[in-house]
Design a protein around this motif. Structure first.
Motif, mmCIF file in Angstrom:
data_model
loop_
_atom_site.group_PDB
_atom_site.id
_atom_site.type_symbol
_atom_site.label_atom_id
_atom_site.label_comp_id
_atom_site.label_asym_id
_atom_site.label_seq_id
_atom_site.Cartn_x
_atom_site.Cartn_y
_atom_site.Cartn_z
ATOM 1 N N ARG A 1 0.951 -1.188 -0.147
ATOM 2 C CA ARG A 1 -0.498 0.030 -0.349
ATOM 3 C C ARG A 1 1.101 1.502 0.036
ATOM 4 N N VAL A 2 0.333 2.036 -0.654
ATOM 5 C CA VAL A 2 1.045 3.356 -0.926
ATOM 6 C C VAL A 2 -0.247 4.496 -0.079
ATOM 7 N N PRO A 3 0.001 5.527 0.561
ATOM 8 C CA PRO A 3 -0.854 6.137 0.965
ATOM 9 C C PRO A 3 -0.671 7.891 -0.400
ATOM 10 N N VAL A 4 -1.984 7.791 -0.585
ATOM 11 C CA VAL A 4 -1.995 8.736 -1.914
ATOM 12 C C VAL A 4 -3.373 9.969 -1.428
ATOM 13 N N ALA A 5 -3.830 10.661 -2.403
ATOM 14 C CA ALA A 5 -4.288 10.823 -1.979
ATOM 15 C C ALA A 5 -5.666 11.062 -2.839
ATOM 16 N N VAL A 6 -6.732 12.014 -1.504
ATOM 17 C CA VAL A 6 -8.185 11.344 -2.270
ATOM 18 C C VAL A 6 -8.462 12.160 -3.055
ATOM 19 N N ASP A 7 -8.609 11.822 -4.510
ATOM 20 C CA ASP A 7 -8.595 12.959 -5.221
ATOM 21 C C ASP A 7 -10.090 12.495 -6.277
ATOM 22 N N LYS A 8 -10.465 13.193 -7.026
ATOM 23 C CA LYS A 8 -11.154 13.130 -7.806
ATOM 24 C C LYS A 8 -11.446 11.279 -8.460
ATOM 25 N N ASN A 9 -9.799 10.802 -8.931
ATOM 26 C CA ASN A 9 -9.857 9.100 -9.207
ATOM 27 C C ASN A 9 -10.908 8.779 -8.308
ATOM 28 N N VAL A 10 -10.634 8.883 -6.911
ATOM 29 C CA VAL A 10 -10.872 8.027 -6.002
ATOM 30 C C VAL A 10 -12.771 8.255 -5.978
ATOM 31 N N VAL A 11 -13.192 9.322 -5.784
ATOM 32 C CA VAL A 11 -14.789 9.356 -5.801
ATOM 33 C C VAL A 11 -15.081 8.538 -7.151
ATOM 34 N N ALA A 12 -14.452 8.601 -8.792
ATOM 35 C CA ALA A 12 -15.521 8.018 -9.492
ATOM 36 C C ALA A 12 -14.747 7.134 -9.393
ATOM 37 N N SER A 13 -14.197 6.293 -8.654
ATOM 38 C CA SER A 13 -13.875 4.985 -8.800
ATOM 39 C C SER A 13 -14.872 4.076 -7.728
ATOM 40 N N GLU A 14 -14.920 5.086 -6.633
ATOM 41 C CA GLU A 14 -15.940 4.198 -5.370
ATOM 42 C C GLU A 14 -17.054 4.635 -5.583
ATOM 43 N N GLN A 15 -17.528 5.558 -6.862
ATOM 44 C CA GLN A 15 -19.189 5.976 -7.312
ATOM 45 C C GLN A 15 -19.434 4.815 -8.195
ATOM 46 N N LYS A 16 -18.606 4.138 -8.661
ATOM 47 C CA LYS A 16 -18.900 3.152 -10.142
ATOM 48 C C LYS A 16 -19.856 2.209 -8.644
ATOM 49 N N ILE A 17 -18.417 2.095 -7.669
ATOM 50 C CA ILE A 17 -19.327 0.327 -6.472
ATOM 51 C C ILE A 17 -20.016 1.152 -5.902
ATOM 52 N N ALA A 18 -20.277 2.610 -5.515
ATOM 53 C CA ALA A 18 -22.056 2.756 -4.641
ATOM 54 C C ALA A 18 -23.229 2.348 -6.309
ATOM 55 N N ASP A 19 -22.842 2.410 -7.292
ATOM 56 C CA ASP A 19 -23.525 2.457 -8.499
ATOM 57 C C ASP A 19 -24.219 1.179 -8.797
ATOM 58 N N THR A 20 -22.855 0.105 -8.429
ATOM 59 C CA THR A 20 -23.286 -0.999 -9.051
ATOM 60 C C THR A 20 -24.290 -2.040 -7.550
ATOM 61 N N PHE A 21 -23.455 -1.184 -6.515
ATOM 62 C CA PHE A 21 -24.249 -1.763 -5.699
ATOM 63 C C PHE A 21 -25.687 -1.066 -4.841
ATOM 64 N N THR A 22 -26.456 0.185 -5.679
ATOM 65 C CA THR A 22 -27.887 -0.010 -5.975
ATOM 66 C C THR A 22 -28.529 -0.416 -6.831
ATOM 67 N N ASP A 23 -28.035 -0.717 -8.329
ATOM 68 C CA ASP A 23 -28.660 -1.577 -8.903
ATOM 69 C C ASP A 23 -28.895 -2.648 -8.376
ATOM 70 N N LEU A 24 -27.587 -3.568 -7.663
ATOM 71 C CA LEU A 24 -28.293 -5.147 -7.286
ATOM 72 C C LEU A 24 -29.361 -4.354 -5.916
ATOM 73 N N LYS A 25 -30.041 -3.875 -5.890
ATOM 74 C CA LYS A 25 -30.478 -3.283 -4.807
ATOM 75 C C LYS A 25 -30.230 -3.364 -3.089
ATOM 76 N N LEU A 26 -28.614 -3.368 -3.077
ATOM 77 C CA LEU A 26 -27.871 -3.960 -1.858
ATOM 78 C C LEU A 26 -27.829 -2.605 -0.943
ATOM 79 N N ILE A 27 -27.921 -1.515 -1.911
ATOM 80 C CA ILE A 27 -28.572 -0.148 -1.328
ATOM 81 C C ILE A 27 -29.680 1.095 -1.350
ATOM 82 N N PRO A 28 -30.140 1.180 -0.191
ATOM 83 C CA PRO A 28 -31.470 1.702 -0.747
ATOM 84 C C PRO A 28 -31.728 2.751 -1.651
ATOM 85 N N ARG A 29 -30.629 3.802 -1.415
ATOM 86 C CA ARG A 29 -30.026 4.742 -2.649
ATOM 87 C C ARG A 29 -29.442 4.945 -3.029
#
Length: 349
Positions: free
Chosen positions: A291-319
């Motif tokens: 592991r390397v310490p890295v900035a919480v940047d736009k790429n982090v947000v975009a990457s995590e948003q993709k995961i969030a949207d995936t779980f939303t589509d699977l109806k594992l996240i309510p919103r």
């Protein structure tokens, strides 16, 4: 916890199912309150309440000598996994804690008050879909119609979904068996499932003794990120914010120490978690030490948003959530971008 090398594989995993579920979004242990421990390091009038898991931040900071000169106090609370730790942050019982890339998404979906303030980027080879050595399955596409064990809502869950998609399959094309690691191991070793999607150190517990092989791993599929998450209220307190800044710097130095001293860290990690030393060392070199310490940047947000949207589509996240609403970049400093390659133990030719 004492090392017990003669225990059966399923028994070896029992403590880890509780201690190392940072990647898990949901867990059989998630309903526990956590917060055991309560040891204190440092001195001074300010106390930083830190949520941790066994073999986590306290262990690595102590091993690296980064708790020897604290000018503030750290009160440690030990949690069974990421989700209850984030519940404590939401409840203002904890100021900061480390989790994997999935718990913040589920916490955000539950409208928890959390702020992702720091990130590290490691290899994703520890995120793997495993099959028995004698399995006829040779590629991800061969999973069609097969049974796969995975912890629901975990980073391995996302890796499984993404790997299937890359192979041209839908999640519904497989028989999903939602099992936590201890139960999944028993199912895997007894042949009750065809494959197991899981993360390190469980991956190393199968590969190191030669009890299975990798069908596919997370390289190029998952983001390899882990996070430090803080309570917004603690960030508003100038003194606590300064202590958090110092704490993060110590973690950065400790991670560099881990990379340079994999054997020494593996001994500490094995003792603290009950992992066999050989498995701990394999996991350090495969993922934990990279592991390397890295900035919480736009790429982090975009990457995590993709995961969030995936779980939303699977109806594992309510919103639907906007992950950027749960990010605070004040501690980025001069850290490299999140796309910075992880460290590696591979010898260069």
């Amino acid at each position: 916890m004492r090392r017990r090398p003669r225990l059966a594989p399923a028994a070896l995993l029992l403590p880890l199912a509780l201690l190392l579920a940072a990647c898990s979004g949901t867990s059989s242990a998630d309903t526990s309150s956590g917060g055991a421990g309560g040891s204190v390091d440092g001195k001074g009038s300010l106390t930083l309440n830190v949520g941790d898991q066994r073999g986590g931040s306290e262990a690595v900071l102590r091993a690296a000598g980064e708790l020897d000169d604290l000018t503030y106090k750290i009160r440690w609370s030990t949690f069974t996994s990421g989700p209850p730790l984030l519940e404590a942050i939401n409840a203002k019982a904890v100021d900061i804690g480390a989790v994997g890339n999935t718990p913040p998404i589920f916490a955000a979906g539950a409208k928890s008050k959390i702020s992702v303030i720091a990130a590290s980027h490691g290899t994703a080879s520890g995120e793997a879909i495993l099959v028995p050595n004698d399995s006829p399955l040779k590629r991800t596409g061969d999973l069609k119609g097969k049974s796969v064990a995975v912890a629901q809502g975990s980073s391995a869950h996302y890796q499984l979904v993404a790997s299937l998609k890359k192979a041209g399959l839908d999640f519904k094309d497989i028989q999903v068996k939602y099992l936590q690691p201890a139960d999944a191991l028993a199912a895997f070793t007894s042949g009750k499932v065809d494959a197991w999607a899981v993360w390190d150190p469980y991956t190393s517990q199968i590969l190191q003794p030669g009890k299975g092989r990798v069908l596919t791993d997370g390289e190029g599929v998952v983001n390899g990120l882990s996070f430090q998450v803080a309570a917004p209220g603690a960030l508003k307190d100038k003194k606590k914010s300064a202590a958090i800044d110092d704490y993060l710097e110590r973690l950065h130095r400790a991670q560099a120490w881990v990379y340079k001293h994999p054997e020494a860290w593996a001994k500490v990690w094995a003792k603290d978690t009950g992992l066999p030393y050989e498995v701990a060392l394999a996991s350090v070199k495969r993922s934990n030490g990279t592991r390397v310490p890295v900035a919480v940047d736009k790429n982090v947000v975009a990457s995590e948003q993709k995961i969030a949207d995936t779980f939303t589509d699977l109806k594992l996240i309510p919103r639907r959530i906007d992950f950027g609403d749960f990010v605070d970049t004040r501690f980025n400093g001069e850290l490299p971008p999140s796309t910075t390659p992880p460290r590696t133990y591979r010898k260069e030719n």
